[in-house]
Design an enzyme around this catalytic site. Sequence first.
Site, mmCIF file in Angstrom:
data_model
loop_
_atom_site.group_PDB
_atom_site.id
_atom_site.type_symbol
_atom_site.label_atom_id
_atom_site.label_comp_id
_atom_site.label_asym_id
_atom_site.label_seq_id
_atom_site.Cartn_x
_atom_site.Cartn_y
_atom_site.Cartn_z
ATOM 1 N N ALA B 115 -65.515 125.046 -46.869
ATOM 2 C CA ALA B 115 -64.226 125.513 -46.351
ATOM 3 C C ALA B 115 -63.133 124.548 -46.792
ATOM 4 O O ALA B 115 -62.905 123.510 -46.159
ATOM 5 C CB ALA B 115 -64.283 125.627 -44.833
ATOM 6 N N THR B 149 -66.881 131.292 -49.264
ATOM 7 C CA THR B 149 -67.965 132.077 -49.859
ATOM 8 C C THR B 149 -69.256 131.870 -49.073
ATOM 9 O O THR B 149 -69.605 130.745 -48.733
ATOM 10 C CB THR B 149 -68.168 131.657 -51.333
ATOM 11 O OG1 THR B 149 -66.958 131.898 -52.034
ATOM 12 C CG2 THR B 149 -69.294 132.446 -51.985
ATOM 13 N N ARG B 234 -67.622 123.455 -61.371
ATOM 14 C CA ARG B 234 -67.140 124.104 -62.601
ATOM 15 C C ARG B 234 -68.308 124.509 -63.503
ATOM 16 O O ARG B 234 -68.294 125.586 -64.100
ATOM 17 C CB ARG B 234 -66.269 123.128 -63.395
ATOM 18 C CG ARG B 234 -64.911 122.866 -62.807
ATOM 19 C CD ARG B 234 -64.183 121.877 -63.730
ATOM 20 N NE ARG B 234 -63.019 121.335 -63.074
ATOM 21 C CZ ARG B 234 -62.715 120.028 -63.051
ATOM 22 N NH1 ARG B 234 -63.475 119.143 -63.671
ATOM 23 N NH2 ARG B 234 -61.640 119.618 -62.434
ATOM 24 N N GLN B 330 -65.986 149.147 -73.105
ATOM 25 C CA GLN B 330 -65.588 149.939 -74.280
ATOM 26 C C GLN B 330 -66.800 150.588 -74.933
ATOM 27 O O GLN B 330 -66.765 151.754 -75.330
ATOM 28 C CB GLN B 330 -64.879 149.058 -75.317
ATOM 29 C CG GLN B 330 -63.463 148.665 -74.978
ATOM 30 C CD GLN B 330 -62.560 149.829 -74.602
ATOM 31 O OE1 GLN B 330 -62.079 149.883 -73.485
ATOM 32 N NE2 GLN B 330 -62.343 150.756 -75.504
ATOM 33 N N GLY B 333 -68.023 153.385 -73.032
ATOM 34 C CA GLY B 333 -67.064 154.477 -72.945
ATOM 35 C C GLY B 333 -66.864 154.881 -71.494
ATOM 36 O O GLY B 333 -66.953 154.046 -70.591
ATOM 37 N N GLY B 334 -66.648 156.155 -71.256
ATOM 38 C CA GLY B 334 -66.408 156.646 -69.896
ATOM 39 C C GLY B 334 -67.524 156.273 -68.937
ATOM 40 O O GLY B 334 -67.283 156.015 -67.750
ATOM 41 N N GLU B 357 -62.669 128.597 -57.463
ATOM 42 C CA GLU B 357 -62.808 127.144 -57.556
ATOM 43 C C GLU B 357 -61.539 126.537 -58.173
ATOM 44 O O GLU B 357 -60.897 125.705 -57.556
ATOM 45 C CB GLU B 357 -64.033 126.734 -58.373
ATOM 46 C CG GLU B 357 -64.190 125.246 -58.348
ATOM 47 C CD GLU B 357 -65.567 124.803 -57.988
ATOM 48 O OE1 GLU B 357 -66.316 125.557 -57.357
ATOM 49 O OE2 GLU B 357 -65.897 123.662 -58.328
ATOM 50 N N THR B 359 -58.302 128.006 -61.103
ATOM 51 C CA THR B 359 -57.910 129.013 -62.090
ATOM 52 C C THR B 359 -57.973 128.427 -63.499
ATOM 53 O O THR B 359 -58.024 127.213 -63.673
ATOM 54 C CB THR B 359 -56.458 129.472 -61.839
ATOM 55 O OG1 THR B 359 -55.606 128.324 -61.971
ATOM 56 C CG2 THR B 359 -56.282 130.089 -60.471
#
Lengths: 379, 373
Positions: B115, B149, B234, B330, B333-334, B357, B359
């Site tokens: 926390a 988390t 990291r 990609q 596709g759909g 953690e 950016t």
Amino acid sequence: MNLELSEEQQLLKQAMREFAEGEIAPGAAERDEHARFPSELIPKLAEQGLLGIMVPEEYGGSGYDALSSVIIVEEIARVDAAVALLVGSHNSLCSGHILLAGSDAQKRTFLPPLARGEKLGAWALTEPGSGSDAGAMRTRATLDGDHWVIRGDKQFITQGSTAGTYVIMASTDPSQGTRGISAFVVDRDTPGLSVGKLEKKLGVRASDTAALHFDDMRVPKDRLLGKLNEGCKDVLSVLASARIGMAALAVGLAQGALDEALNYAKRRRQFGKPILEYEAIQWMLADMATESEAARLMAWHAATLRDEGAPYLRIASQAKLYSSEVAVRSTSKAIQIHGGYGYLKDSAVERFYRDAKLCEIGEGTSEVQRMVIARELFR
Amino acid sequence: MDFALSEHQQDVQRRARAFAASEVAPVASALDRKGSIPADIIAGAAEVGLLGCERDFVAYVAGLIEISREWASLGAVIAVHNSLVCHPIARYGDATQKNRFLTRLTDKRELGCYAFAEPSAGSDAGAIRTTATADGDHFVLNGHKRFVTGGRQARIAIVYALTDSTKGRDGLSAFIVETGTPGYIVGETNEMLGLRASEAVDVRLNDCRVPKANLLGGLNQGFAIARDIVEGGRIDIAAQAVGIGEACLAQSLAKAKDRKQFGRPIAEFEAIQWMVADMSTEIDAARLLAFRAAAMRAAHPDDTGLTKASAMAKLFASEAANRAAYNALQIFGGHGYLTEYPVERYFRDARAMTLYEETSEIERLVIERELAK
């Protein structure tokens, strides 16, 4: 798992950095401007053992492994990519092919003068109408008694006009495409061998790039390098290892660009503070450093696999593809950080930017690398 | 130079892979939609040795990649438990704290959480508002924590609070807090784009009394601890990102061989070949950066090069995972847009990697600061 250089490798890197900065860097800009071949450096390179990097000591070489070779080429390219290209192509293409496929007699004859720098090596695959598509090769070798008679033209040959020893690919069975290609090792003074146009280039201008013409060039039978009609296999293997060298060259360029840009950003002040304190500049430097570190690890990985005798075709292509694109991005950012000063011929980064483009083209374009990688992935 | 995993490291990797393939993969998508990780899956990860007891950091990273390949939410919870809870207690805890808490976190399989972040404070630790005031044998904690988390299931939390509010981040201390302590109130689960089963929660500290014996690493040492553990953190996220990237590539290769358009598998189109070539190249680069940092940390935890190496690994791997996930969609596709296929989940999970953690922007700051030294 240990991805750090050993103490010995760090010492080699340090020694190469000092040699490159002391002997190679000072003339780099002048050689580039006049497209002048670095003849004066050949004895010095030879003295450092850099013209027989991976040639075993019994053939007069330095007996380094592929990883050491990557360290050496990176440090040279960090100050002068044209000299790095000379060292890389002489070693990994010409000597590399002889080492891979040559008989013991051929190795004893050809490797010591190459390693001592008495002769430079060239490797002739590309033709006006074919590069990576070796099957489209037009140069023909036909047997006539105890000689091969070679006719044809080669293009984009590094050390084309300055080499003493050439490895030349020719079709010995045109009906078989890539399965009809053979390699020959040929002396500079062979009748029928003539040097054509010296190419003027965007970058690596001090490197010697020339066309070759073979007009009924007669080559003794014992100059066949490797097995008849099986040259293509050796060519692919030589190219795979040369891609590691090209990756190392690209990493060196990227590192050189980063070092120049970082120094400049610390010195240059605008609006009352060094430009290094602006996030826009910090971002560029952070990305350049991260990407060049990734590229370096990829080159080390490919070289280590090669040293271990493990398959490395895809890994070498990935290293070459990635590092060459990093070199282009990093040198472009280095110019951006230099602003107008980076656009001037007086800046090293202007030369680095032009040199970097070679990396995306030589030893197979980025597109060819992606083709190789995808083919391996979909196996 | 040695790129190979040791026998032990390979063993952990194999066991994690087997567990992930047989126990996690079949249920991950459905459980992710439900938004929590069942106890038997946590127990399975513990069996593999990934719940706080793996001493070999490289082996742990190899295992974490395998887990995250199938389910990034599980990878995230395991990573927090190990690097942000177990590791600081093992490194900074006194003998009593280690005895009391580490056994529970490892053998008893109680989860830990971290926390630190608040509504107005993340990487800017100086903006933390939660306070800890001494009162007899206790510290009394008050404040509001976010993005905790694993916070729904956790039994042990490490809470960062100001013990000297005049010193900014240098007045922070770390406390080991039992989540059952009165005044430790687990609030809503944060509804998130991805990592949906990682159960990030809000925690409110409302006169929460924590024994002084639970102060970790000394008074006002909180920021030093946080800065140290962030390096392992990291590398953990780099490992999760590599796992997601590997999963994207594997799914893409299978789909491209299988899917036919215009009479041939789409694998035969250069557009697809280009994408998988780039994915493979970048994921391999990310893996090298992650293992390089992991091996460095394993050999020399105080290596000054670790700051840069870990930030580079996290920055590069997280961004590479996003590009890989984009390309995977990609290639599908759909179909890739449907929750029916896991690439949709990978795409959402990947997005967290460049954010949590620290950016990407913070990573670049960290890297540049090291370069300019």
